[in-house]
Design a protein around this motif. Structure first.
Motif, PDB file in Angstrom:
ATOM      1  N   UNK A  91      15.876   0.178  19.064  1.00 29.35           N
ATOM      2  CA  UNK A  91      16.860   0.431  19.661  1.00 29.35           C
ATOM      3  C   UNK A  91      16.935   0.836  21.224  1.00 29.35           C
ATOM      4  N   UNK A  92      18.203   1.075  21.963  1.00 22.62           N
ATOM      5  CA  UNK A  92      17.941   1.332  23.318  1.00 22.62           C
ATOM      6  C   UNK A  92      17.270   2.758  23.477  1.00 22.62           C
ATOM      7  N   UNK A  93      16.577   3.032  24.115  1.00 22.32           N
ATOM      8  CA  UNK A  93      15.783   4.134  24.381  1.00 22.32           C
ATOM      9  C   UNK A  93      14.706   4.349  23.345  1.00 22.32           C
ATOM     10  N   UNK A  94      14.207   3.374  22.835  1.00 27.01           N
ATOM     11  CA  UNK A  94      13.222   3.309  21.757  1.00 27.01           C
ATOM     12  C   UNK A  94      12.013   4.132  22.419  1.00 27.01           C
ATOM     13  N   UNK A  95      11.105   4.956  21.624  1.00 25.72           N
ATOM     14  CA  UNK A  95      10.083   5.984  22.049  1.00 25.72           C
ATOM     15  C   UNK A  95       8.758   5.405  21.645  1.00 25.72           C
ATOM     16  N   UNK A  96       7.912   5.807  22.499  1.00 16.96           N
ATOM     17  CA  UNK A  96       6.433   5.600  22.368  1.00 16.96           C
ATOM     18  C   UNK A  96       5.649   7.014  21.815  1.00 16.96           C
ATOM     19  N   UNK A  97       4.851   6.589  20.848  1.00 17.26           N
ATOM     20  CA  UNK A  97       3.953   7.993  20.433  1.00 17.26           C
ATOM     21  C   UNK A  97       2.741   8.045  21.596  1.00 17.26           C
ATOM     22  N   UNK A 115       6.596  12.256  21.545  1.00 17.51           N
ATOM     23  CA  UNK A 115       7.142  10.827  21.910  1.00 17.51           C
ATOM     24  C   UNK A 115       7.894  10.910  23.153  1.00 17.51           C
ATOM     25  N   UNK A 116       8.021  10.034  23.882  1.00 19.45           N
ATOM     26  CA  UNK A 116       8.763   9.799  25.084  1.00 19.45           C
ATOM     27  C   UNK A 116       9.273   8.448  25.271  1.00 19.45           C
ATOM     28  N   UNK A 117      10.373   8.192  25.932  1.00 21.18           N
ATOM     29  CA  UNK A 117      10.948   6.839  26.272  1.00 21.18           C
ATOM     30  C   UNK A 117      10.062   5.888  26.749  1.00 21.18           C
ATOM     31  N   UNK A 118      10.092   4.608  26.300  1.00 24.19           N
ATOM     32  CA  UNK A 118       9.127   3.633  26.513  1.00 24.19           C
ATOM     33  C   UNK A 118       9.052   3.656  28.165  1.00 24.19           C
ATOM     34  N   UNK A 119      10.076   3.517  28.965  1.00 23.85           N
ATOM     35  CA  UNK A 119       9.993   3.455  30.453  1.00 23.85           C
ATOM     36  C   UNK A 119       8.974   4.642  31.101  1.00 23.85           C
ATOM     37  N   UNK A 120       9.274   5.983  30.450  1.00 26.04           N
ATOM     38  CA  UNK A 120       8.436   7.121  30.755  1.00 26.04           C
ATOM     39  C   UNK A 120       7.190   6.877  30.300  1.00 26.04           C
ATOM     40  N   UNK A 121       6.914   6.263  29.248  1.00 25.54           N
ATOM     41  CA  UNK A 121       5.430   6.377  28.948  1.00 25.54           C
ATOM     42  C   UNK A 121       4.763   5.156  29.570  1.00 25.54           C
TER      43      UNK A 121
END
Length: 288
Positions: free
Chosen positions: A198-204, A235-241
């Protein structure tokens, strides 16, 4: 509220017979609850409408146990109200000549409530099932998109590698290396992306940065340089990761280029620390 709208007492049973029995039992339970409330109301309002409390009872029974529960509730509650509340009490006879029409009208109204409640219940469940099917399809499509995107990044990195080997100008090697590292950093982010699409998916961050640091260090640092990696399990949002990955990529590459350019031995420490809502990325070296 959505779970409540889709709740059905029979859904917990896989057997059709048990499901039907559970729905009928729930309807009878609703009818019994109505009878108890009506008996209590008779203490201070004995002359109130004998069938008034049947309507909410059959509505609840139908919404949460299908039309079977509604019919069971209606039959029990209506017969009880007719026999024990409508005058003459403890009789199915009619004291008032207008009572037969009144009883018939109340029965028809209760059945109409059951019909519309069942229609509403089915519409809600059908819409929910369609929404779940669409969501599952979107998740599959997004997973396929993520997979293809990761493969495309890998393909771009491979093409850059091929192009670098074709060029004889040493000055272009550093530019190709930087471009390849950046592309692979994006690929790592997609590879470690969690399944929630979903929107704002996160990355470990822990596996993502550990893999990235080890890969960049292997390509940018010689054997005499020790790499220490301490990454918080967050975990952080994909864009930040991705942004953090690009920074770590560039910082470690620069350590190899400038801090240890004279071939000296040393160490590089990469860390991601988290304190509540704040996180800090640090790259330290003991080189020049």
């Amino acid at each position: 509220m959505q779970r409540l709208a889709r709740f059905n007492i029979g859904d917990r049973y896989t057997s059709e017979i048990r499901r039907q029995v559970a729905e009928i039992a729930f309807g009878l339970l609703c009818g019994g609850a109505m009878m108890a409330l009506r008996a209590f109301a008779n203490l201070w309002a004995p002359e109130s409408g004998p069938f008034a409390m049947i309507y909410p009872a059959v509505l609840i029974a139908t919404l949460f146990s299908s039309w079977r529960g509604g019919i069971a509730c209606f039959a029990l509650a209506f017969a009880w109200a007719w026999y024990f509340v409508l005058r003459p009490v403890e009789s199915f006879a009619f004291e008032d000549p207008t009572d037969p029409a009144r009883v018939a009208i109340n029965a028809v109204c209760a059945l109409i409530i059951i019909i519309f409640a069942e229609a509403f219940r089915r519409a809600v469940r059908n819409n929910a099932e369609r929404a779940e099917e669409q969501l599952a399809r979107k998740q599959v499509l997004m997973a396929e998109l993520e997979h293809r995107t990761k493969n495309n990044f890998a393909l771009v990195a491979a093409l850059l590698e091929i192009q670098r080997k074709r060029e004889n100008d040493p000055r272009l090697d550093a530019a190709f290396d930087d471009a390849i590292r950046c592309v692979r950093t994006f690929a790592e982010a997609y590879s470690n992306l969690q399944m929630e699409q979903e929107e704002g998916a996160e990355t470990a961050m822990k596996p993502y940065l550990e893999n990235l640091v080890n890969r960049v260090a292997g390509a940018s640092l010689h054997d005499g340089i020790r790499i220490d990696c301490t990454i918080a399990d967050i975990t952080l949002p994909r864009e930040i990761a991705v942004a953090i990955g690009l920074y770590v990529n560039e910082a470690i590459a620069n350590c190899g280029k400038y801090a240890f350019a004279d071939g000296r031995d040393g160490s590089v420490a990469a860390s991601l620390e988290c304190d509540g809502n704040y996180w800090v990325v640090t790259i330290l070296d003991d080189g020049a």
